[in-house]
Design a protein around this motif. Structure first.
Motif, PDB file in Angstrom:
ATOM      1  N   UNK A   1     119.525 178.844  -9.478  1.00 40.74           N
ATOM      2  CA  UNK A   1     120.086 178.653  -8.134  1.00 40.74           C
ATOM      3  C   UNK A   1     119.917 177.218  -7.681  1.00 40.74           C
ATOM      4  N   UNK A   2     119.049 176.986  -6.680  1.00 34.81           N
ATOM      5  CA  UNK A   2     118.876 175.628  -6.172  1.00 34.81           C
ATOM      6  C   UNK A   2     117.653 174.925  -6.760  1.00 34.81           C
ATOM      7  N   UNK A   3     117.075 175.495  -7.807  1.00 33.22           N
ATOM      8  CA  UNK A   3     115.898 174.911  -8.460  1.00 33.22           C
ATOM      9  C   UNK A   3     116.277 174.375  -9.831  1.00 33.22           C
ATOM     10  N   UNK A   4     115.775 173.197 -10.147  1.00 35.59           N
ATOM     11  CA  UNK A   4     116.027 172.578 -11.443  1.00 35.59           C
ATOM     12  C   UNK A   4     114.708 172.019 -11.961  1.00 35.59           C
ATOM     13  N   UNK A   5     114.446 172.282 -13.235  1.00 29.84           N
ATOM     14  CA  UNK A   5     113.272 171.685 -13.892  1.00 29.84           C
ATOM     15  C   UNK A   5     113.787 170.700 -14.926  1.00 29.84           C
ATOM     16  N   UNK A   6     113.310 169.466 -14.852  1.00 28.11           N
ATOM     17  CA  UNK A   6     113.742 168.442 -15.794  1.00 28.11           C
ATOM     18  C   UNK A   6     112.541 167.890 -16.553  1.00 28.11           C
ATOM     19  N   UNK A   7     112.832 167.413 -17.746  1.00 31.39           N
ATOM     20  CA  UNK A   7     111.848 166.743 -18.594  1.00 31.39           C
ATOM     21  C   UNK A   7     112.331 165.303 -18.745  1.00 31.39           C
ATOM     22  N   UNK A   8     111.456 164.354 -18.451  1.00 33.71           N
ATOM     23  CA  UNK A   8     111.845 162.957 -18.539  1.00 33.71           C
ATOM     24  C   UNK A   8     112.033 162.567 -20.001  1.00 33.71           C
ATOM     25  N   UNK A   9     113.121 161.869 -20.279  1.00 32.65           N
ATOM     26  CA  UNK A   9     113.477 161.456 -21.634  1.00 32.65           C
ATOM     27  C   UNK A   9     113.292 159.947 -21.744  1.00 32.65           C
ATOM     28  N   UNK A  10     112.029 159.519 -21.693  1.00 34.04           N
ATOM     29  CA  UNK A  10     111.738 158.090 -21.633  1.00 34.04           C
ATOM     30  C   UNK A  10     110.696 157.654 -22.655  1.00 34.04           C
ATOM     31  N   UNK A  11     110.412 158.482 -23.656  1.00 32.75           N
ATOM     32  CA  UNK A  11     109.340 158.185 -24.618  1.00 32.75           C
ATOM     33  C   UNK A  11     109.551 156.842 -25.301  1.00 32.75           C
ATOM     34  N   UNK A  12     108.489 156.061 -25.310  1.00 31.80           N
ATOM     35  CA  UNK A  12     108.445 154.773 -26.009  1.00 31.80           C
ATOM     36  C   UNK A  12     109.478 153.773 -25.501  1.00 31.80           C
ATOM     37  N   UNK A  13     109.692 153.771 -24.197  1.00 26.54           N
ATOM     38  CA  UNK A  13     110.617 152.823 -23.580  1.00 26.54           C
ATOM     39  C   UNK A  13     109.908 152.119 -22.423  1.00 26.54           C
ATOM     40  N   UNK A  14     110.424 150.990 -21.970  1.00 23.99           N
ATOM     41  CA  UNK A  14     109.853 150.344 -20.775  1.00 23.99           C
ATOM     42  C   UNK A  14     109.932 151.264 -19.553  1.00 23.99           C
ATOM     43  N   UNK A  15     110.938 152.141 -19.530  1.00 19.80           N
ATOM     44  CA  UNK A  15     111.089 153.116 -18.451  1.00 19.80           C
ATOM     45  C   UNK A  15     109.851 154.024 -18.377  1.00 19.80           C
ATOM     46  N   UNK A  16     109.295 154.389 -19.540  1.00 21.08           N
ATOM     47  CA  UNK A  16     108.100 155.240 -19.585  1.00 21.08           C
ATOM     48  C   UNK A  16     106.915 154.531 -18.941  1.00 21.08           C
ATOM     49  N   UNK A  17     106.726 153.254 -19.243  1.00 23.60           N
ATOM     50  CA  UNK A  17     105.619 152.494 -18.649  1.00 23.60           C
ATOM     51  C   UNK A  17     105.747 152.425 -17.131  1.00 23.60           C
ATOM     52  N   UNK A  18     106.966 152.181 -16.637  1.00 20.07           N
ATOM     53  CA  UNK A  18     107.194 152.138 -15.190  1.00 20.07           C
ATOM     54  C   UNK A  18     106.909 153.489 -14.553  1.00 20.07           C
ATOM     55  N   UNK A  19     107.336 154.564 -15.210  1.00 18.03           N
ATOM     56  CA  UNK A  19     107.127 155.919 -14.687  1.00 18.03           C
ATOM     57  C   UNK A  19     105.641 156.255 -14.602  1.00 18.03           C
TER      58      UNK A  19
END
Length: 122
Positions: free
Chosen positions: A71-89
């Motif tokens: 419905x109005x709920x969403x579960x997400x998994x971040x797809x940032x492994x081994x990237x600069x985005x991961x360090x920022x997160x």
């Protein structure tokens, strides 16, 4: 300490974010957050594919994979492994003042709840 079901410490939150959908951006609330992913409540969500981008406040866009949608709920998994985005997160989650400590219970509340369980046991 008990094992963590998602493998990472999770923080209860109430943060606004924007979720990218096929029909355009959708406003969402982050209800739970970890460096691994997030649980969101989304209003007026359109077509949502297998991957998306979350625009997080004070951080910017983060790539995510949709794990579950109800419905109005969403579960997400971040797809940032081994990237600069991961360090920022990681810096944003652990350095952002989020708190997941267990609060001390009130003795009177604990006693009432225990008594209720004892006397309503069937």
């Amino acid at each position: 300490e008990l094992p963590l079901p998602q493998g990472e410490p999770a923080f209860p939150t109430d943060l606004d974010c924007t979720l990218s959908t096929a029909s355009g951006p959708a406003e969402a609330r982050i209800e739970q957050l970890s460096v691994a992913g997030a649980h969101l409540r989304v209003n007026g969500i359109g077509e949502l594919g297998d991957s998306t981008t979350l625009e997080l406040p004070g951080l910017g866009p983060v790539t995510a994979v949709v794990d579950e949608r109800r419905r109005d709920r969403v579960r997400v998994r971040f797809d940032v492994a081994h990237t600069p985005e991961e360090d920022r997160l990681i810096s944003w989650v652990y350095g952002g003042g989020l708190d997941n400590t267990v609060r001390k219970g009130q003795p009177s509340q604990i006693a009432r709840r225990l008594a209720r369980r004892v006397f309503t046991w069937t």
